[in-house]
Scaffold this motif. Structure first.
Motif, PDB file in Angstrom:
ATOM      1  N   VAL A 350       0.639  -1.124   0.263  1.00  0.00           N
ATOM      2  CA  VAL A 350      -0.483  -0.158  -0.208  1.00  0.00           C
ATOM      3  C   VAL A 350       0.286   1.129  -0.169  1.00  0.00           C
ATOM      4  N   TYR A 351       1.059   1.995  -1.290  1.00  0.00           N
ATOM      5  CA  TYR A 351       1.777   2.849  -1.143  1.00  0.00           C
ATOM      6  C   TYR A 351       1.932   3.854  -2.370  1.00  0.00           C
ATOM      7  N   ASP A 415       2.516  -3.800   3.032  1.00  0.00           N
ATOM      8  CA  ASP A 415       4.016  -2.942   4.102  1.00  0.00           C
ATOM      9  C   ASP A 415       3.333  -2.056   3.346  1.00  0.00           C
ATOM     10  N   ILE A 416       3.000  -0.379   3.922  1.00  0.00           N
ATOM     11  CA  ILE A 416       2.125   0.504   4.156  1.00  0.00           C
ATOM     12  C   ILE A 416       3.365   1.512   4.138  1.00  0.00           C
ATOM     13  N   HIS A 417       3.421   2.236   2.962  1.00  0.00           N
ATOM     14  CA  HIS A 417       4.585   3.412   2.766  1.00  0.00           C
ATOM     15  C   HIS A 417       4.578   3.757   1.747  1.00  0.00           C
ATOM     16  N   ASP A 418       5.064   5.368   1.903  1.00  0.00           N
ATOM     17  CA  ASP A 418       4.688   6.641   1.018  1.00  0.00           C
ATOM     18  C   ASP A 418       3.693   7.457   0.957  1.00  0.00           C
ATOM     19  N   ASN A 419       2.658   7.385   1.948  1.00  0.00           N
ATOM     20  CA  ASN A 419       1.473   7.494   1.811  1.00  0.00           C
ATOM     21  C   ASN A 419       1.271   8.182   2.905  1.00  0.00           C
ATOM     22  N   ARG A 420       0.233   9.747   2.300  1.00  0.00           N
ATOM     23  CA  ARG A 420      -0.234  10.613   3.112  1.00  0.00           C
ATOM     24  C   ARG A 420      -1.164  10.153   3.392  1.00  0.00           C
ATOM     25  N   GLN A 465       3.963 -10.676  12.435  1.00  0.00           N
ATOM     26  CA  GLN A 465       3.276 -10.969  11.117  1.00  0.00           C
ATOM     27  C   GLN A 465       3.969 -10.097  10.052  1.00  0.00           C
ATOM     28  N   HIS A 466       4.853  -9.315  10.393  1.00  0.00           N
ATOM     29  CA  HIS A 466       5.542  -8.517   9.355  1.00  0.00           C
ATOM     30  C   HIS A 466       4.692  -7.711   8.685  1.00  0.00           C
ATOM     31  N   ASN A 467       3.652  -6.755   9.661  1.00  0.00           N
ATOM     32  CA  ASN A 467       2.630  -5.830   9.114  1.00  0.00           C
ATOM     33  C   ASN A 467       4.166  -4.331   9.563  1.00  0.00           C
ATOM     34  N   ARG A 468       3.987  -3.790   8.322  1.00  0.00           N
ATOM     35  CA  ARG A 468       4.313  -2.443   8.173  1.00  0.00           C
ATOM     36  C   ARG A 468       4.480  -1.246   7.891  1.00  0.00           C
ATOM     37  N   TRP A 469       4.293  -0.672   9.101  1.00  0.00           N
ATOM     38  CA  TRP A 469       4.017   1.022   8.506  1.00  0.00           C
ATOM     39  C   TRP A 469       5.187   1.544   8.233  1.00  0.00           C
ATOM     40  N   HIS A 470       5.607   2.923   6.998  1.00  0.00           N
ATOM     41  CA  HIS A 470       7.161   3.394   7.581  1.00  0.00           C
ATOM     42  C   HIS A 470       6.941   4.240   6.571  1.00  0.00           C
ATOM     43  N   ASP A 471       7.374   5.294   6.498  1.00  0.00           N
ATOM     44  CA  ASP A 471       7.977   6.679   5.017  1.00  0.00           C
ATOM     45  C   ASP A 471       6.759   7.594   4.979  1.00  0.00           C
TER      46      ASP A 471
END
Length: 513
Positions: A350-351, A415-420, A465-471
């Motif tokens: 999700v990015y 993988d949730i990243h580079d969202n606004r 379970q390797h669920n990540r928010w970042h950046d």
């Protein structure tokens, strides 16, 4: 069939533009209606090319193409009769005017393989609230273009166009509106482009086929609005049977460049063993419920979407009832990346999405009581794609690996990243519960033979379970629900031990936007 949100013990009621310049490194492979199409966000936004097709549909050819059979609107049943008397691969041109079928409720057009149906400017096929289906049968590779199909009365869960989910159909520059049931069904390799799916009673499109054999579905450049006029979730609570589009067990789908807005309920809902979805460059706006639900499904790329003003009606309804569950605008329920299921990714990515002024953000959820053979599995009779013999998901085997993992759908490798994420509570007239991200599960209790009782699933989804928010970029007063509905933390706690989420992300108040 999955139901609306999550399931709690014995209740059985189940309960995206990025910061400019951000890139993931992954290659690019009585409700008010808007007075205008959505405004474009910053110049890098996908919204600039969003479909706006319902008010100004593209006109078909004013003259019959060479070799086409002309269909006369003055003759009731002319379309069905000429289809029956013509060979396969015939092109039919529907002259301007309102075309009708015979008055029998089951009268319909039964295309032959490779037939094409092209509407002239002003050509309408009208079911007069009498005929159930417009186009049905199992003929492959049928094309319907530049035609309005309206006022058919398909029953619940059935559809008006491609009623029998035949394969290889193309629906282009069509308007399918004001029908009961689903305006459109789907088969394998179906393409739906530049069409208006509007104000249908249950779904704009129901992507369901017996045998779970839909693959390689394309939905591109459509406007999908005002569907579920029958308000089915309120008529049958927990039915899980509405949406702008509902997808069931679809293997491979490209959903891009659509404007999905003002549907009564969820905008896009993938439910039960879907896999390999690419959802990009859409505007998902002002839907009563979630913009997107991805439920008991696998492997998806969700990127470069603008998600604005969703879930306000349903979110407020639950909040007014005192429900503390983090009802989300993007809801990933028992869905995750699975390398053993072939797809273009082995994660849910999700990015580069913009989520702006929705009722809450992204929720990652697992129902500890929902797994193969559990009475709490609202996808009744279905099991994961990892277990062929569902009967194996029982004691004693289910208590040990691999069945312990493989008998339940798991929210993992997200993988949730580079969202606004932008939130101004004054826009929503909200004081609480509209400001949350979440990763959580319920306390497992049911059934009594379940190996997932207690906090096992909550611990796993939150920490293992390797669920990540970042950046990501956060603007506004965001909170985070972790582990279970009772634990709400601020951004400092969210980034600290033991959660360690949102490394590299920025947080600022609205005034600094």
């Amino acid at each position: 069939m999955g139901s609306r949100w999550r399931a709690l013990p014995l209740a059985l009621a189940l309960a995206l533009l990025a910061a400019a310049g951000c890139d993931s490194g992954t290659p690019d492979d009585a409700r008010p209606k808007p007075t205008a199409a959505p405004t474009a966000a910053p110049t890098s936004a996908p919204a600039a090319s969003v479909a706006r097709v319902c008010d100004k549909p593209a006109a078909g050819p004013a003259k019959a193409p060479a070799g086409a059979v002309k269909v006369d609107p003055a003759v009731p049943g002319d379309l069905a009769a000429k289809t029956k008397s013509s060979p396969a691969h015939t092109t039919f041109w529907l002259a301007p005017g309102t075309h009708r079928l015979d008055p029998d409720p089951y009268a319909q057009v039964a295309p032959k393989e490779g037939n094409s149906y092209i509407g002239a400017p002003g050509a309408v096929l009208d079911g007069r609230k009498t005929n159930r289906y417009a186009f049905g049968g199992d003929a492959r590779d049928v094309t319907i273009s530049h035609l309005t199909v309206r006022r058919f009365v398909a029953p619940r869960n059935e559809g008006v166009v491609n009623h029998d989910s035949a394969d290889g159909w193309k629906v282009e520059h069509a308007t399918i509106r004001d029908n009961s049931g689903a305006g459109l069904m789907a088969g394998a390799r179906q393409e739906v482009r530049a069409s208006c799916l509007r104000d249908n009673g249950q779904y704009g499109m129901n992507a369901y086929k017996a045998g779970d054999s839909i693959e390689d579905l394309v939905v591109e450049g459509n406007e999908i609005t005002g569907n579920n006029t029958g308000d089915w979730e309120r008529r049958e609570q927990g039915c899980g049977c509405t949406g702008g589009i509902k997808f069931w067990a679809v293997d491979g789908a490209d959903i891009r460049g659509n404007w999905v807005h003002d549907n009564r309920g969820t905008g896009l809902w993938a439910d039960t063993n879907n896999n390999d979805f690419l959802i990009e460059d859409n505007v998902l706006e002002a839907n009563d419920g979630a913009a997107l639900i991805y439920e008991t499904s696998y492997n998806a790329v969700i990127r470069k979407n603008t998600v604005r003003g969703n879930n306000v009606v349903e979110g407020r309804t639950y909040a007014d009832r005192g429900d503390t569950f983090p009802f989300a605008t993007v809801y990933l329920s028992e869905s995750g990346g699975e390398p053993r299921v072939p797809a273009r990714t082995d994660r849910i990515e999700v990015y580069r999405n913009l989520l702006e002024n929705n009722w809450s953000g992204i929720t990652l959820w697992e129902n500890a009581d929902r797994f193969c053979n559990s009475p709490a599995n609202t996808s009744s009779g279905d099991c994961t794609l990892l277990v062929e013999d569902t009967g194996r998901c029982a004691q004693p085997g289910i208590a040990s690996e691999p069945l312990y993992s493989d008998c339940r759908w798991r929210t993992q490798r997200v993988d949730i990243h580079d969202n606004r994420f932008v939130l101004d509570k004054s826009v929503l007239d909200c004081t609480s519960t509209c400001d949350r991200m979440a990763v959580l599960a319920n306390y497992g209790t049911y059934p009594d033979w379940s190996p997932y009782q207690g906090e096992r699933v909550a611990e796993a989804i939150t920490l293992e379970q390797h669920n990540r928010w970042h950046d990501n970029v956060y603007v506004g007063p965001w909170q985070f629900v972790v582990h279970d509905p009772s634990q709400v933390v601020d951004s400092t706690q969210w980034r600290g031990a033991p959660y360690r989420q949102d490394a590299g992300s920025t947080f600022r108040a609205r005034g600094g936007d």
